[in-house]
Design a protein around this motif. Structure first.
Motif, mmCIF file in Angstrom:
data_model
loop_
_atom_site.group_PDB
_atom_site.id
_atom_site.type_symbol
_atom_site.label_atom_id
_atom_site.label_comp_id
_atom_site.label_asym_id
_atom_site.label_seq_id
_atom_site.Cartn_x
_atom_site.Cartn_y
_atom_site.Cartn_z
ATOM 1 N N SER A 51 0.822 -1.211 0.000
ATOM 2 C CA SER A 51 0.000 0.000 0.000
ATOM 3 C C SER A 51 0.857 1.262 0.000
ATOM 4 O O SER A 51 0.527 2.247 -0.660
ATOM 5 N N GLU A 52 1.969 1.240 0.737
ATOM 6 C CA GLU A 52 2.858 2.405 0.776
ATOM 7 C C GLU A 52 3.391 2.723 -0.617
ATOM 8 O O GLU A 52 3.457 3.889 -1.026
ATOM 9 N N ASN A 53 3.810 1.696 -1.336
ATOM 10 C CA ASN A 53 4.326 1.904 -2.692
ATOM 11 C C ASN A 53 3.239 2.419 -3.627
ATOM 12 O O ASN A 53 3.463 3.328 -4.428
ATOM 13 N N LEU A 54 2.053 1.840 -3.533
ATOM 14 C CA LEU A 54 0.944 2.273 -4.378
ATOM 15 C C LEU A 54 0.521 3.696 -4.044
ATOM 16 O O LEU A 54 0.206 4.486 -4.940
ATOM 17 N N ASN A 55 0.526 4.030 -2.752
ATOM 18 C CA ASN A 55 0.113 5.373 -2.347
ATOM 19 C C ASN A 55 1.100 6.432 -2.819
ATOM 20 O O ASN A 55 0.705 7.564 -3.131
ATOM 21 N N ALA A 94 2.787 6.287 -5.621
ATOM 22 C CA ALA A 94 2.440 6.480 -7.033
ATOM 23 C C ALA A 94 1.156 7.281 -7.165
ATOM 24 O O ALA A 94 1.017 8.124 -8.057
ATOM 25 N N LEU A 95 0.216 7.038 -6.257
ATOM 26 C CA LEU A 95 -1.062 7.748 -6.284
ATOM 27 C C LEU A 95 -0.870 9.234 -6.011
ATOM 28 O O LEU A 95 -1.459 10.082 -6.697
ATOM 29 N N ILE A 129 5.980 6.316 -15.269
ATOM 30 C CA ILE A 129 5.745 4.902 -15.576
ATOM 31 C C ILE A 129 6.921 4.055 -15.097
ATOM 32 O O ILE A 129 6.743 2.964 -14.554
ATOM 33 N N HIS A 130 8.141 4.568 -15.279
ATOM 34 C CA HIS A 130 9.322 3.833 -14.815
ATOM 35 C C HIS A 130 9.287 3.667 -13.303
ATOM 36 O O HIS A 130 9.633 2.591 -12.770
ATOM 37 N N LYS A 131 8.863 4.687 -12.582
ATOM 38 C CA LYS A 131 8.759 4.593 -11.122
ATOM 39 C C LYS A 131 7.745 3.524 -10.721
ATOM 40 O O LYS A 131 7.953 2.782 -9.757
#
Length: 305
Positions: free
Chosen positions: A41-45, A47-48, A63-65
């Motif tokens: 969730s931390e990684n997705l957040n 990016a969000l 996109i690379h990130k």
């Protein structure tokens, strides 16, 4: 991830929340699963949040990130299996099939991504060559100035083992299954985004996610905002659109546009650097997934002797 595999299994988190699914899970198991969920969730957040800010959206840099999340989550999945002491040799048949299907699908997606990178890069190289002709043969150079076009490459149907979620299974098998659901949905979504950026169309995400279920709330939010922004802004990723804009300016202004040529050269270099980074990421991910998959297969083969 290979080092983990000599002891492990693999795991990741999430799935639909079925009543009673966690009722008989130990506190240690729940804690490990929650820690894994938190990392995802931390990684997705992150990016969000960058998507909400908007400055990097529709860029290959963003996109690379996103792409960098896949190996990170794969490694977390392996570490979780070590933490709960669930080695490959203990996996149920359905878990084995789930893992092997996930990895072969991911390897196929890496091949699609590699092909798409090569397509865009070839167009970039052709433009770089055309630009180099400008001094001695400007008319020929202008003739060869072509915008970078989208790459049409259809996505295959995925292999997808569906385990009987209502069947009674041990705690580790439950953690494995829920983790695998998150691993698949997150990994496939990210690959869809990478292909969208390289193909400049949203169809890859639609096709890929048609084979998966979004099971993480952060991923649901990210997917929703991504699609909303795509519908609002549309178009081609910034690095490619920047190159195409310079090509159009040079063609319209003629051979004496020195500033336009310098700007096109700069933009081609920027695009080349981002494509190189994406290619390196794809190659590393392909190698690590293939090595991990081979290790699992070899472990199972030795165990069945």
């Amino acid at each position: 991830m290979i080092l983990q595999l000599s002891r492990l299994g693999f795991s990741h988190d999430h799935h639909h929340h079925h009543p009673g699914r966690h009722r008989n899970m130990s506190q240690a198991g729940l804690t490990s699963l929650q820690a894994f969920r938190s990392l995802v969730s931390e990684n997705l957040n992150r990016a969000l949040e960058s998507l909400k800010l908007g400055s990097e959206f529709l860029s290959l840099t963003w996109i690379h990130k996103c792409f960098q999340m896949v190996p990170m989550i794969n490694n977390a999945f392996a570490k979780l299996m070590v933490e709960i002491d669930y080695p490959v040799t203990s996996w149920e048949d359905c878990s084995i099939d789930e893992y092997l299907d996930y990895t072969i699908n991911l390897l196929d997606l890496m091949n699609y991504i590699s092909s798409s990178i090569a397509h865009v890069n070839q167009a970039r190289v052709s433009l770089t060559h055309a630009l180099s002709l400008m001094e001695r043969s400007p008319a020929l150079a202008i003739e060869r100035m072509n915008e970078i076009k989208t790459h049409d490459h259809s996505i295959m149907e995925f292999k997808d083992t569906r385990c009987d979620v209502d069947r009674k299974r041990n705690e580790n098998a439950c953690i494995f299954h829920e983790a695998m659901m998150v691993l698949k949905s997150t990994g496939f979504w990210v690959c869809g985004v990478v292909l969208w950026g390289l193909k400049s169309e949203v169809d890859p995400i639609m096709k890929i996610m048609g084979n998966s279920v979004l099971v993480d709330r952060s991923l649901m939010a990210l997917d929703s905002i991504f699609r909303k922004k795509y519908m609002e802004e549309g178009g081609i990723v910034k690095e490619v659109e920047g190159v195409n804009e310079s090509v159009r300016m040079i063609i319209s202004s003629g051979i004496h546009d020195c500033d336009g040529r310098m700007e096109l050269k700069r933009r081609l270099e920027v695009l080349g650097n981002v494509l190189k980074s994406l290619k390196e990421e794809e190659e590393c991910l392909f190698a690590s997934v293939m090595a991990a998959r081979n290790e699992v297969v070899e472990t199972l083969r030795r165990n069945n002797k």
